[in-house]
Design a protein around this motif. Structure first.
Motif, PDB file in Angstrom:
ATOM      1  N   VAL A 110      29.719  42.800  68.524  1.00  0.00           N
ATOM      2  CA  VAL A 110      30.910  43.418  67.973  1.00  0.00           C
ATOM      3  C   VAL A 110      30.379  44.847  67.069  1.00  0.00           C
ATOM      4  N   ASP A 111      29.328  44.431  66.406  1.00  0.00           N
ATOM      5  CA  ASP A 111      29.087  45.488  65.296  1.00  0.00           C
ATOM      6  C   ASP A 111      28.392  46.606  66.029  1.00  0.00           C
ATOM      7  N   ARG A 155      26.850  52.714  64.984  1.00  0.00           N
ATOM      8  CA  ARG A 155      28.279  52.462  64.781  1.00  0.00           C
ATOM      9  C   ARG A 155      28.944  53.684  65.628  1.00  0.00           C
ATOM     10  N   GLU A 160      32.712  51.171  53.820  1.00  0.00           N
ATOM     11  CA  GLU A 160      33.421  51.022  54.731  1.00  0.00           C
ATOM     12  C   GLU A 160      34.906  50.970  54.536  1.00  0.00           C
ATOM     13  N   ASP A 165      40.033  46.125  64.205  1.00  0.00           N
ATOM     14  CA  ASP A 165      38.483  45.934  64.323  1.00  0.00           C
ATOM     15  C   ASP A 165      37.527  45.950  63.052  1.00  0.00           C
ATOM     16  N   THR A 168      37.672  42.422  61.800  1.00  0.00           N
ATOM     17  CA  THR A 168      36.661  41.611  62.772  1.00  0.00           C
ATOM     18  C   THR A 168      35.292  41.846  62.279  1.00  0.00           C
ATOM     19  N   ARG A 169      35.110  43.117  62.208  1.00  0.00           N
ATOM     20  CA  ARG A 169      33.535  43.372  62.064  1.00  0.00           C
ATOM     21  C   ARG A 169      33.113  42.696  60.634  1.00  0.00           C
ATOM     22  N   ARG A 170      34.010  43.036  59.636  1.00  0.00           N
ATOM     23  CA  ARG A 170      33.809  42.590  58.228  1.00  0.00           C
ATOM     24  C   ARG A 170      33.552  41.127  58.093  1.00  0.00           C
ATOM     25  N   ALA A 209      30.226  40.256  60.071  1.00  0.00           N
ATOM     26  CA  ALA A 209      29.217  40.526  58.917  1.00  0.00           C
ATOM     27  C   ALA A 209      28.852  39.600  57.960  1.00  0.00           C
TER      28      ALA A 209
END
Lengths: 394, 525
Positions: free
Chosen positions: A24-25, A150, A302, A364, A367-369, A372
């Motif tokens: 995902v990342d 990214r 971010e 997104d 989700t990424r956060r 991670a």
């Protein structure tokens, strides 16, 4: 989704999840894969070797490398920011400048103080500082890499022309650093932006989703900033404590070499122990730094980028509303109606475009956060455990 | 016979001692008679009291240390010999060289007695017996210092500490008892012990330092953490001081020590100004400086002292460095603890604002883990400090004290050389006088010759006295230094091991905390 409430390491599902988290990342497919394969540290700059593997038709070859410097990364980032088309996306934050000053200073001081300590101490400290330098180096490489990945993973940004030039053009991009005038311009721009941001944020948003996101992000950003700073300090104290172990170890060693009585053998053993402990403590603090502090720092940036997105959207909303008002005025006066209509249409389009993509981006982002954080926290815990067990055994 | 005698080398040659003593017996009786009434009881414990009640000429020596020091090196050895508690046992046992070790209560006397035994075989055996006895008895005493209590108000306030003794030694009337003492009482005890034993070569453990700032804070009633810390530091230091003092077999016998531990009322110690460890050292320093100004002839015994001095010098430096590092560690760990606590709070806040439930929960858990770790760090810092750092600073001071004793002994040695020189000179004078008399063939000035003869006898006595004292002191010092080194080794080992154990415990706890956190982190979906 409840994942193995641990009755044992559930390898398969965890691996999968782990991989997905990364995917995902970063790279989502083989169409475009970017990484930094090598890096060279010269006097005051670092040269990164950016390596690309791609099956896209846009590129002349399938695999190629170029050498880039930090300024060129910044140029790329700024080009994204300035591009109106990308207003609706979270622009991946620029990597921080490689900063070896502190480490270099320490090495210098060590060199100066060489005469005042024993040879063992000197070699030990030198090794330590070199390890530190290496760690900083690795970190900066990683951060530059994350930025590129990214961009490569973003469905729209990866198609950017500048990006392709950045990846492919194997000569110097001759991007000069901003001169004084430009830096001053930037400064004013930022001031205006933040003032504007305040005004704009006063406007209540029609959409609940965005309103919620805004409040959330604001708070989150501040707290991440705080946590990041505190985590930094914690890691640094940890490191100083580890350094102390080093010195204690040396002193004990010196005591131990006085003569060969029992007590001295004992001292030597204890000194060895301290040495080992120190190495472990140093590693613990380095890991903490990597998994916790870095994570927080990255999300600080971010979340700032996400905030910027929201700002741009709010700005466009205000513009849209202004355009509406102007249209109404024009219709009332029956003058320049067409002009007003067109500008209103434009604003409307812009706004809607931004809103649409922004929504997706923010989802997104979340989700990424989450992924991670999860990854890093798990790794942090595992590493801490590993180290604690190792030092326990010793 | 007397003429050929040389100052005997240190330490070895015990047989020569015995000869000496036998030869000098008639001299002895004369010196004994010069002593004023001193009930020769074999108990040095009783002796100390006797000396204090005795109205001997050079009495003031005990009370005013300062002058005593200078006198000691300026002139006669009388002061040393008469005031030393060890004198009497020598005197009393002298007439019977083959005396056996005395009653178990006198732990000091046996050591001295061993010197006077004629047969080396008996010597060895009794030595062992004595040591066993000594070891068996001495360490059966436990001292604790606790319950610091503030007494009084304002600037006249002071902290009273409870001193609890648990023992099975027969010289104490009870097996468990406690008394209340204040800091100046401790200093008073130290001054008494120092005045009695310092100059005979015993290493009297230094008392904890006075601290005006710390005490003022406590007096003024500042209830903050620094004053509580200060009181705790002092309490621990006082405890260590007493424990070290009672470990010393000679000092344990001292009646002043006993009084300190036992009696409910203690006469208020005055003049505690110069009596803290640093004060004593300063005095010995002054004396040592005076000594250093005299040129000392190098001798093989001197080599031993030189070596020891060098050793202690090195050790001192190393310990100081180590101590500095440990202090830095304590400081950083405290910092780490504070930062961890701050981070924990911050992480909790972050968890609060996070809207993904599982992540939010995980972050709060992280915050909790970090908080617990912070506690751990605090405890570890505590251990670092009290075990490691304080031990080191104690030892640094002890070593400084020991260094000075070694220098001190060199002074005594030099003095003894001078005595011997004078005696030799007197001998030569007598010879000359005899020659002149013979030449003139007339009993010219018989009294002059008699005078010379008396002079010689006097000097001979002094020399022998000096010899004995010197032997005594040097033996004591060697023994003390040896004992000190053994103690040091034991002490260090025990403390370091305890400290390492604490480190291990910390790691164990860490493992527990992170293991608890891991599933939470994994549960983030």
């Amino acid at each position: 989704m409840m994942e193995g409430l641990d009755d044992g390491p559930d390898f398969l599902s965890e691996e999968d999840r782990g991989l997905k988290a990364i995917n995902v990342d970063l790279q989502s497919d083989a169409a475009l894969q970017v990484d930094i394969s090598d890096a060279l540290s010269e006097r005051d700059k670092v040269k990164f070797t950016v390596h690309t593997k791609s099956s896209l038709p846009n590129f002349k070859q399938n695999e190629f490398s170029v050498v880039r410097q930090h300024e060129e990364f910044i140029w790329l980032h700024d080009s994204f920011i300035e591009n109106e088309d990308y207003a609706g996306y979270i622009i991946p934050p620029a990597p921080p400048r490689p900063d070896f000053d502190a480490s270099r200073e320490k090495l210098q001081k060590l060199g100066e103080g060489e005469g005042s300590m024993t040879k063992e101490e000197f070699t030990k400290m030198k090794q330590e500082l070199e390890a530190e330098y290496l760690a900083i180096f690795k970190k900066t490489v990683a951060m530059h890499e994350v930025f590129l990945c990214r961009v490569a993973a973003h469905p729209i940004l990866r198609k950017d022309l500048n990006f392709h030039v950045f990846l492919e053009y194997n000569q110097d991009l001759s991007v000069r650093g901003k001169n004084k005038k430009e830096k001053l311009e930037d400064f004013f721009k930022n001031m205006v932006k933040s003032a504007d941001g305040v005004i704009v944020s006063g406007v209540k948003d029609v959409d609940d989703f965005f309103e919620h996101e805004r409040t959330f992000l604001l708070e989150y950003h501040n707290r991440v900033k705080d946590a990041s700073a505190k985590s930094d300090r914690m890691t640094r104290s940890h490191k100083s404590a580890a350094d102390d172990y080093n010195r204690i170890g040396s002193s004990l060693y010196a005591l131990g070499t006085q003569d060969s009585t029992d007590i001295c053998k004992f001292f030597l053993k204890v000194s060895e122990l301290f040495d080992k402990t120190r190495k472990i403590e140093a590693r613990v603090s380095a890991d903490e730094d990597l998994k916790l502090s870095d994570l927080l720092k990255y999300y600080l940036r971010e979340s700032q980028a996400a905030k910027d997105l929201l700002y741009r959207r709010s700005r466009s909303l205000v513009d849209y509303e202004n355009a509406n008002k102007a249209l109404d005025k024009a219709r009332a006066k029956n003058k320049d109606v067409l002009q007003a209509e067109t500008s209103q249409q434009l604003c409307c389009q812009k706004f809607e475009k931004i809103s649409e993509s922004a929504k997706q981006e923010l989802i997104d982002f979340k989700t990424r956060r989450v992924a991670a954080f999860r990854k890093n926290l798990v790794e942090l815990a595992e590493l801490e455990l590993k180290h604690a067990k190792v030092s326990f055994v010793t | 016979m007397a003429a050929e005698r040389e100052p005997p080398p240190l330490g070895d040659g015990k047989p020569t001692d015995f000869e000496e003593l036998e030869d000098g017996e008639d001299l002895f009786t004369s010196t004994v008679s010069t002593l004023e009434s001193s009930p020769s009881s074999p108990e040095p414990a009783g002796l100390a009291e006797d000396i204090s009640t005795n109205s001997n000429g050079p009495k003031p020596a005990e009370v005013v240390l300062d002058d005593d020091r200078e006198d000691l090196f300026a002139e006669a050895t009388e002061e040393v010999s008469l005031d030393s508690p060890e004198r009497e046992p020598i005197l009393s046992s002298e007439p019977s060289p083959a005396v056996t070790p005395v009653t178990p209560t006198t732990l000091i006397a046996p050591r001295i007695e061993s010197k006077s035994l004629s047969a080396p075989v008996i010597f060895d055996r009794s030595r062992e017996e004595i040591e066993e006895e000594a070891n068996g008895d001495v360490f059966d005493i436990e001292i604790g210092v606790s319950d610091p209590e503030k007494v009084g108000d304002g600037m006249n306030a002071y902290m009273a500490y409870r001193v609890t003794t648990k023992t099975s030694l027969s010289m104490f009337s009870k097996s468990e008892f406690s008394v209340k003492r204040r800091f100046s009482d401790f200093l008073g005890l130290h001054s008494k012990l120092a005045s009695k034993y310092l100059h005979v070569g015993y290493i009297v453990p230094p008392a904890p330092e006075k601290s005006i700032v710390g005490m003022t804070k406590v007096k003024v009633g500042k209830e903050d953490s620094s004053s509580t810390e200060f009181v705790e530091k002092r309490r621990a230091a006082l405890e260590r001081y007493l424990q070290r003092t009672v470990k010393h077999p000679t000092l344990l016998q001292d009646p002043d020590l006993r009084q300190f531990l036992e009696s409910s009322e203690l006469p208020r110690a005055v003049n505690t100004q110069a009596l803290s460890g640093a004060g004593i050292l300063r005095m010995v320093n002054k004396a040592a400086d005076a000594v250093n100004k005299m040129t000392i002839k190098m001798n093989e015994s001197d080599a031993w002292f030189e070596e020891k001095q060098q050793q202690f010098e090195n050790l001192d430096q190393q310990l100081r460095k180590l101590h500095a590092s440990v202090e830095a560690l304590v400081c950083h760990r405290k910092e780490l603890s504070a930062n961890t606590a701050a981070f924990a709070k911050s992480a909790a806040m972050l968890g609060n604002s996070e809207d993904h439930t599982a992540l939010s929960r995980a972050l709060s858990q992280l915050a909790e883990v970090e908080e617990k770790i912070d506690q751990l760090h605090q405890e570890q810092a505590f251990a670092d400090f009290y075990m490691f750092s304080e031990l080191l600073s104690d030892y640094i001071r002890l070593i400084a004290a020991v260094k000075h004793y070694v220098i001190h002994l060199q002074g005594v040695f030099d003095h003894r050389m001078k005595c011997w020189q004078k005696w030799e000179d007197a001998q030569i004078t007598l010879l000359k006088k005899r020659e002149t008399e013979a030449k003139m063939m007339v009993a010219n000035k018989p009294d002059k010759i008699q005078q010379a003869k008396n002079e010689i006898r006097e000097w001979e006595a002094k020399v022998q006295q000096g010899e004995r004292d010197f032997e005594q002191i040097s033996k004591t010092i060697r023994k003390e230094v040896g004992r000190f080194e053994k103690e040091r080794v034991k002490d260090f080992k025990t403390v370091i091991i305890k400290y390492l154990e604490s480190l291990v415990q910390t790691q164990q706890q860490l493992i527990k905390y992170w293991e608890a956190f891991l599933p939470e982190a994994k549960a983030i979906a």
